[in-house]
Each structure stands twice: as structure tokens, then as C-alpha cells.
Write an enzyme that holds these catalytic residues in place. Structure first.
Site, PDB file in Angstrom:
ATOM      1  N   TYR A  49      23.069  34.587  78.645  1.00  0.00           N
ATOM      2  CA  TYR A  49      22.647  35.126  79.941  1.00  0.00           C
ATOM      3  C   TYR A  49      23.866  35.399  80.813  1.00  0.00           C
ATOM      4  O   TYR A  49      24.020  36.500  81.363  1.00  0.00           O
ATOM      5  CB  TYR A  49      21.712  34.137  80.635  1.00  0.00           C
ATOM      6  CG  TYR A  49      21.303  34.547  82.027  1.00  0.00           C
ATOM      7  CD1 TYR A  49      20.250  35.429  82.233  1.00  0.00           C
ATOM      8  CD2 TYR A  49      21.968  34.054  83.155  1.00  0.00           C
ATOM      9  CE1 TYR A  49      19.872  35.820  83.510  1.00  0.00           C
ATOM     10  CE2 TYR A  49      21.594  34.428  84.430  1.00  0.00           C
ATOM     11  CZ  TYR A  49      20.555  35.310  84.603  1.00  0.00           C
ATOM     12  OH  TYR A  49      20.190  35.692  85.871  1.00  0.00           O
ATOM     13  N   SER A  76       6.772  43.401  87.846  1.00  0.00           N
ATOM     14  CA  SER A  76       5.441  42.799  87.890  1.00  0.00           C
ATOM     15  C   SER A  76       5.439  41.457  88.596  1.00  0.00           C
ATOM     16  O   SER A  76       4.381  40.941  88.960  1.00  0.00           O
ATOM     17  CB  SER A  76       4.892  42.635  86.464  1.00  0.00           C
ATOM     18  OG  SER A  76       5.687  41.737  85.717  1.00  0.00           O
ATOM     19  N   GLY A  84      11.115  45.411  85.589  1.00  0.00           N
ATOM     20  CA  GLY A  84      10.696  44.020  85.729  1.00  0.00           C
ATOM     21  C   GLY A  84      10.030  43.767  87.063  1.00  0.00           C
ATOM     22  O   GLY A  84      10.273  42.757  87.717  1.00  0.00           O
ATOM     23  N   ASN A 143      16.452  45.553  87.255  1.00  0.00           N
ATOM     24  CA  ASN A 143      16.185  44.161  87.608  1.00  0.00           C
ATOM     25  C   ASN A 143      15.727  43.322  86.420  1.00  0.00           C
ATOM     26  O   ASN A 143      15.984  42.123  86.378  1.00  0.00           O
ATOM     27  CB  ASN A 143      15.113  44.120  88.701  1.00  0.00           C
ATOM     28  CG  ASN A 143      14.532  42.733  88.868  1.00  0.00           C
ATOM     29  OD1 ASN A 143      15.155  41.843  89.437  1.00  0.00           O
ATOM     30  ND2 ASN A 143      13.324  42.526  88.353  1.00  0.00           N
ATOM     31  N   ALA A 169      26.999  35.822  79.996  1.00  0.00           N
ATOM     32  CA  ALA A 169      27.832  36.889  79.448  1.00  0.00           C
ATOM     33  C   ALA A 169      27.196  38.262  79.644  1.00  0.00           C
ATOM     34  O   ALA A 169      27.886  39.238  79.961  1.00  0.00           O
ATOM     35  CB  ALA A 169      28.083  36.631  77.966  1.00  0.00           C
ATOM     36  N   ASP A 225       9.237  48.458  76.477  1.00  0.00           N
ATOM     37  CA  ASP A 225      10.076  47.374  75.981  1.00  0.00           C
ATOM     38  C   ASP A 225      11.518  47.828  76.128  1.00  0.00           C
ATOM     39  O   ASP A 225      11.964  48.763  75.446  1.00  0.00           O
ATOM     40  CB  ASP A 225       9.743  47.098  74.516  1.00  0.00           C
ATOM     41  CG  ASP A 225      10.619  46.016  73.893  1.00  0.00           C
ATOM     42  OD1 ASP A 225      11.492  45.470  74.602  1.00  0.00           O
ATOM     43  OD2 ASP A 225      10.434  45.722  72.695  1.00  0.00           O
TER      44      ASP A 225
END
Length: 255
Positions: free
Chosen positions: A160, A17, A15, A91, A162, A64
Site C-alpha cells: 500500500y 460508493s 471508489g 480515489n 509503495a 474493475d
């Protein structure tokens, strides 16, 4: 003594970008590491970012993270390019509002599945693939970006919260298991961070209340999270393995 020179080290940041991941990748590159910059959909933006980094040899890798096969292929590509992965920073994540009293049963299931697939299982599967190489090396650092919400609660984004709580637990379990291989596993749990994703909210009438959650009357900068990650990745911090480091400006305290 903590040394923030990562010359000769290779780092995978997911993550990367934008936001926190981008700041982490930038910090590692500035500290002489070679960085594999992961993206899901924004290849052009990620390549432009790579070209701004200090040093040489950085690569852009797409996958993905909800797809276990794509994860394994990405790791194999990085190993083929770098020959090793010394540091993994999990991340990448998504945040979706889904208050129970306003969400249909179908949407509820879909949102939960998406959050678990990316925030938890994506990190878990990537860690598996990378840790297999680290075990052969007999060295490595794995740093998971979790959230204050894992402790404080996320009333309207329960999936999120959890998923991040589960990632904390995974961090601690793995720290115990991988210590024998000299692989050290930690987590960083930020509160609110000023990123592209939160800027609109922080600029809204709710922004002042969010900033006032901290006695510093502000939210974190992505660079502050990156500095914590570099500290945990640096030689000399090994005995912190299993730790979850709060970076939330005293907006939520636990003991």
C-alpha cells in the site's frame, strides 16, 4: 478568487460508493457539477447514493480498475453520456495488512500484485484514457488521492505504502508533461480518515493512539478531504500543479 461553483463541469470520482470518494462526489454535486460515480461491486448502494445527490444528470459507472479493458469501456461510456470529462479524481484503493514476518511467499506476491493493480495501475490506466480526451479539450484537472503512508511508511502494509508513493511520483511527472495541454495534476495525501473502513479500528483500544498522532487529537473527516479536492479542482489553483497536499492534522510533517 477561488470559485467553488462547478456548473457545466463533469467529474469522474472512482471508489465513490463509500468513504472519501462518496464525500468527494457529494461535494461536487453540491457545487453544481455533474458526477460519474464509479463503483466496483456495490451497484445498488451506489445508485441509492446517486439518488440523494443535489442536481441532475449524475450517472453510476461500474468497472474493475484492475482490468484495463473495463477502464477504457467505462471512460467511453462517460464520454458518450457527458461529452467530456473535466475533472478526474482517482480515489479508489485497497489496503491490506501483510507483515513480512507473518506472510507466506505466495500471499506476499498476491497482495503486492493486487495493490499495484488497483492503487497504482488502475489510476495510471484511467488517467491515460481520460487525459486523451482532456488533451483534445485543452483543459482538465486530475487529482490523485494518495496517503501519508507514502512518506511515513507502512511497516505492515508495504505494498500500500509503495503504491501510494509511486502514485505521488506519477502525479508530479504527469503535471510536468500535461501542463502544455492546460491539464493540471495534483495529489492529496490524507492521514487517518474516519470512514466505514477505519471505524472499527478507531473504535478499538488502538483508536486513542491513532487520534493522538495529531495535535488536534482526532482524525480527518471525509468532508475535509473533499474540500481540499474541490479547492484543487477550482479555477485559480492552477499554479499548484505538481503539488502533493498533506491533509493529516500535523500527524506527519515533511519539509
Amino acid at each position: 478568487m477561488i470559485n467553488f461553483d462547478f456548473h457545466g463541469k463533469t467529474v469522474l470520482v472512482t471508489g465513490a460508493s463509500r468513504g472519501i470518494g462518496k464525500a468527494i462526489a457529494f461535494a461536487f454535486a453540491s457545487a453544481n457539477a455533474r458526477v460519474a460515480i464509479h463503483y466496483h461491486q456495490q451497484r445498488d448502494i451506489t445508485e441509492q447514493f446517486r439518488d440523494t445527490l443535489a442536481g441532475e444528470g449524475h450517472i453510476v459507472v461500474g468497472a474493475d480498475l484492475a482490468n484495463p479493458i473495463a477502464i477504457a469501456e467505462m471512460v467511453n461510456k462517460i464520454i458518450a453520456e457527458f461529452g467530456q470529462i473535466d475533472i478526474l479524481v482517482n480515489n479508489a484503493g485497497i489496503y491490506q495488512q501483510h507483515p513480512l514476518d507473518q506472510t507466506s511467499y505466495q500471499d506476499w506476491q498476491e497482495i503486492w500484485q493486487q495493490n499495484l493493480n488497483i492503487n497504482l495501475l488502475g489510476a495510471v490506466n484511467l488517467t491515460y484514457c481520460v487525459a486523451k480526451y482532456m488533451m483534445q479539450q485543452q483543459s482538465g484537472r486530475i487529482i490523485n488521492i494518495t496517503s501519508r503512508g507514502a512518506f511515513r511508511g507502512e511497516p505492515t502494509a508495504t505494498a500500500y505504502g509503495a503504491s501510494k508513493a509511486a502514485l505521488n511520483s506519477f502525479t508530479q511527472s504527469l503535471a510536468q508533461h500535461l501542463a502544455q495541454y492546460k491539464i493540471f495534476v495534483t495529489a492529496v495525501a490524507p492521514g487517518f480518515v474516519e470512514t466505514d473502513m477505519t471505524r472499527e479500528l478507531l473504535s478499538s483500544p488502538a483508536g486513542d493512539g491513532i487520534r493522538q498522532q495529531s495535535p488536534l487529537n482526532r482524525v480527518a473527516k471525509p468532508e475535509e478531504i473533499a474540500q481540499t479536492v474541490l479547492f484543487l479542482a477550482a479555477p485559480g489553483s492552477e499554479f499548484l500543479t505538481g503539488s502533493i497536499v498533506d491533509v493529516n492534522g500535523a500527524s506527519y510533517l515533511r519539509s
